[in-house]
Design a protein around this motif. Structure first.
Motif, PDB file in Angstrom:
ATOM      1  N   LEU A   1     -13.118 -51.262   6.580  1.00 16.10           N
ATOM      2  CA  LEU A   1     -12.128 -51.259   5.512  1.00 16.10           C
ATOM      3  C   LEU A   1     -12.204 -52.529   4.677  1.00 16.10           C
ATOM      4  N   ILE A   2     -12.250 -52.345   3.370  1.00 16.16           N
ATOM      5  CA  ILE A   2     -12.246 -53.459   2.415  1.00 16.16           C
ATOM      6  C   ILE A   2     -10.803 -53.803   2.077  1.00 16.16           C
ATOM      7  N   ASP A   3     -10.495 -55.082   1.999  1.00 13.93           N
ATOM      8  CA  ASP A   3      -9.137 -55.533   1.691  1.00 13.93           C
ATOM      9  C   ASP A   3      -8.720 -55.035   0.308  1.00 13.93           C
ATOM     10  N   THR A   4      -7.557 -54.369   0.243  1.00 15.94           N
ATOM     11  CA  THR A   4      -7.056 -53.849  -1.038  1.00 15.94           C
ATOM     12  C   THR A   4      -5.712 -54.477  -1.392  1.00 15.94           C
TER      13      THR A   4
ATOM     14  N   VAL B   1       7.981 -45.092   0.855  1.00 17.07           N
ATOM     15  CA  VAL B   1       7.811 -44.958   2.302  1.00 17.07           C
ATOM     16  C   VAL B   1       6.774 -43.896   2.615  1.00 17.07           C
ATOM     17  N   ALA B   2       6.885 -42.744   1.977  1.00 13.04           N
ATOM     18  CA  ALA B   2       5.941 -41.652   2.210  1.00 13.04           C
ATOM     19  C   ALA B   2       4.522 -42.057   1.839  1.00 13.04           C
ATOM     20  N   ALA B   3       4.372 -42.758   0.729  1.00 12.95           N
ATOM     21  CA  ALA B   3       3.048 -43.189   0.286  1.00 12.95           C
ATOM     22  C   ALA B   3       2.425 -44.154   1.279  1.00 12.95           C
ATOM     23  N   ARG B   4       3.252 -45.049   1.837  1.00 17.41           N
ATOM     24  CA  ARG B   4       2.741 -46.004   2.823  1.00 17.41           C
ATOM     25  C   ARG B   4       2.277 -45.291   4.094  1.00 17.41           C
ATOM     26  N   VAL B   5       3.042 -44.284   4.531  1.00 15.24           N
ATOM     27  CA  VAL B   5       2.668 -43.543   5.744  1.00 15.24           C
ATOM     28  C   VAL B   5       1.326 -42.851   5.551  1.00 15.24           C
ATOM     29  N   VAL B   6       1.137 -42.183   4.417  1.00 15.96           N
ATOM     30  CA  VAL B   6      -0.106 -41.452   4.177  1.00 15.96           C
ATOM     31  C   VAL B   6      -1.292 -42.407   4.095  1.00 15.96           C
ATOM     32  N   ALA B   7      -1.159 -43.479   3.307  1.00 16.52           N
ATOM     33  CA  ALA B   7      -2.272 -44.421   3.157  1.00 16.52           C
ATOM     34  C   ALA B   7      -2.605 -45.091   4.489  1.00 16.52           C
ATOM     35  N   ALA B   8      -1.579 -45.454   5.264  1.00 12.69           N
ATOM     36  CA  ALA B   8      -1.817 -46.100   6.556  1.00 12.69           C
ATOM     37  C   ALA B   8      -2.529 -45.152   7.518  1.00 12.69           C
ATOM     38  N   THR B   9      -2.180 -43.874   7.476  1.00 15.40           N
ATOM     39  CA  THR B   9      -2.840 -42.895   8.346  1.00 15.40           C
ATOM     40  C   THR B   9      -4.305 -42.758   7.981  1.00 15.40           C
ATOM     41  N   VAL B  10      -4.600 -42.692   6.692  1.00 19.44           N
ATOM     42  CA  VAL B  10      -5.996 -42.592   6.239  1.00 19.44           C
ATOM     43  C   VAL B  10      -6.789 -43.802   6.716  1.00 19.44           C
ATOM     44  N   ARG B  11      -6.241 -44.987   6.518  1.00 17.56           N
ATOM     45  CA  ARG B  11      -6.947 -46.211   6.931  1.00 17.56           C
ATOM     46  C   ARG B  11      -7.189 -46.223   8.437  1.00 17.56           C
TER      47      ARG B  11
ATOM     48  N   ARG C   1     -21.600 -49.656   9.499  1.00 13.76           N
ATOM     49  CA  ARG C   1     -20.372 -49.028   9.042  1.00 13.76           C
ATOM     50  C   ARG C   1     -20.303 -49.002   7.517  1.00 13.76           C
ATOM     51  N   ILE C   2     -19.752 -47.924   6.968  1.00 11.80           N
ATOM     52  CA  ILE C   2     -19.644 -47.747   5.520  1.00 11.80           C
ATOM     53  C   ILE C   2     -18.435 -48.528   5.010  1.00 11.80           C
ATOM     54  N   PRO C   3     -18.619 -49.465   4.072  1.00  7.14           N
ATOM     55  CA  PRO C   3     -17.471 -50.199   3.526  1.00  7.14           C
ATOM     56  C   PRO C   3     -16.684 -49.330   2.555  1.00  7.14           C
ATOM     57  N   VAL C   4     -15.404 -49.115   2.840  1.00  7.93           N
ATOM     58  CA  VAL C   4     -14.582 -48.235   2.013  1.00  7.93           C
ATOM     59  C   VAL C   4     -13.236 -48.897   1.769  1.00  7.93           C
TER      60      VAL C   4
END
Length: 426
Positions: free
Chosen positions: A72-75, A51-61, A38-41
């Protein structure tokens, strides 16, 4: 000849689905297998509208993780937008091969804009970025688009996170034809009927579904517009009308009719005109699917004594047998890239998903389940969606074309059947 009646019943008769409420008709997804390397990203917290930013980032992850191809690397504590300076050495030391940073901010006209940039942490270079105008109800769609971009940049293959799936659920004696995002979220009902709905298939442009409905107390083929909800009958001949499959150009459908006796394969224009017979056999010919180039049709037939997969020209002609391993091979599904053929094979009493490399004719069994059916390829040919059973209950499963990556999609308290993976979003 005992196997073919079972096949016919599966195709033509009502689905045995357990009861689920409308509120429970949302798919939940579980990752049951992942790729070997797996590719570490790293996906940093997006800045801007919280709120909107959290929804988008969570969807990507979520998209990247469930693909089975990324780790997924811890950010924690890292909130970066698309213009933030990047400490590539720090992210490299954390083990990240790639880093995505972005924001969701409101524009002067009130709309939201999701922006991001992707970086190669190992080479310390930007891999590009994009911006998507969205609304509150479309935030997850923007996240899917960003995940598709990252997936393609890092794997070289087009992502399918923005695509949709269709499936059938029964709820309180009603059959629901549902459409959801590829991750099972955002489910919406396209059709509700007190009679069974089976065999949904997407048009190549994703604007329509063809399916079989029993609302007229017999199987009839409809074409249904997703946007308007309007539909029309394509085939309502004497006997059974079943198993629709779109040609790659979307102009015609391969269908199965029993109007002249045994079930045989025909083609018809999408408006129901121009009926042409394709196969001529004394057996049962069913489950047609066009090849990726549209030049031929794969189908299931018992003309040789047991259900096997055959191939015939799109305008008819002599059919040739394709499957030879085992006494029961059904439900052919050629991959969109034309390289492989998925189908259901009975082995040691188990109905399992198999895939044939069309160049080498090598066959690989991809699942270890017992009652697989209705395979459907993702448009990038990477994953195959199937209906199967777990604990006596119908669920959907997705497996990668190499068998390594596995997902399971379930509806709480009920069965789900007849999956169909839609095309790429334009």
């Amino acid at each position: 000849m005992n196997a073919m009646p079972r096949l016919s019943r599966r195709i033509f008769l009502a689905l045995a689905l357990c009861t689920a409420s409308l509120a429970q008709a949302q798919l939940s997804i579980e990752i049951t297998g992942a790729g070997a390397n797996r590719i570490p990203v790293a996906i940093a917290d997006f800045q801007g509208e919280n709120v909107a930013a959290r929804v988008v980032a969570a969807t990507v992850r979520s998209d990247l993780e469930r693909s089975g191809l990324f780790r997924l690397i811890d950010t924690t504590g890292a909130a970066l937008d698309e213009n933030s300076p990047i400490n590539h050495a720090d992210w490299k030391s954390r083990g990240a091969d790639a880093l995505a940073a972005g924001s969701v901010r409101r524009s002067p006209d009130g709309r939201l804009e999701a922006r991001f940039r992707l970086y190669d942490a190992q080479q310390a270079v930007s891999l590009g970025g994009a911006a998507y105008v969205t609304g509150n109800e479309q935030l997850r769609a923007a996240g899917h688009r960003i995940a598709d971009y990252i997936y393609e940049k890092l794997t070289g293959e087009r992502g399918v996170f923005s695509t949709r799936i269709a499936y059938v659920v029964k709820s309180r004696n009603q059959y629901l034809l549902q459409i959801a995002d590829a991750d099972g979220q955002g489910a919406a009902t396209a059709l509700t009927s007190t009679e069974p709905i089976i065999s949904p298939v997407w048009s190549p442009d994703g604007s329509k579904l063809a399916y079989v409905s029993f609302e007229k107390k017999k199987p009839v083929i409809y074409v249904h517009s997703i946007a308007s909800g309007q539909r029309h009958i394509v085939a309502n001949f004497k006997g059974s009308n079943s198993a629709p499959a779109w040609s790659p150009d979307g102009r015609r459908l391969a269908i199965v009719l029993s109007k002249d006796g045994n079930s045989q394969i025909y083609s018809v224009s999408a408006d129901g005109s121009g009926l042409q017979r394709i196969t001529q056999s004394a057996g049962i010919d069913t489950e047609p699917r066009f090849s990726a180039d549209g030049g031929s049709i794969y189908f299931t037939s018992d003309r040789g004594g047991s259900p096997q997969i055959y191939q015939v020209g799109a305008s008819g002609g002599e059919a040739r047998r394709v499957t030879f391993e085992g006494s029961y091979n059904v439900s052919p599904r050629p991959s969109p890239d034309g390289k492989s053929l998925a189908y259901i094979s009975r082995r040691d009493g188990r109905f399992q998903l198999a895939a044939m490399d069309l160049a080498s004719r090598q066959v690989q069994v991809l699942t270890d389940s017992h009652k697989d059916e209705s395979p459907s390829f993702a448009p990038n040919s990477r994953m195959i969606l199937i209906a199967t059973e777990v604990g006596g209950r119908g669920v959907l499963s997705a497996v990668s074309s190499d068998g390594r990556i596995k997902q399971r999609l379930t509806v709480a308290g009920g069965d789900v059947r007849e999956p169909a993976w839609g095309p790429f979003v334009k």
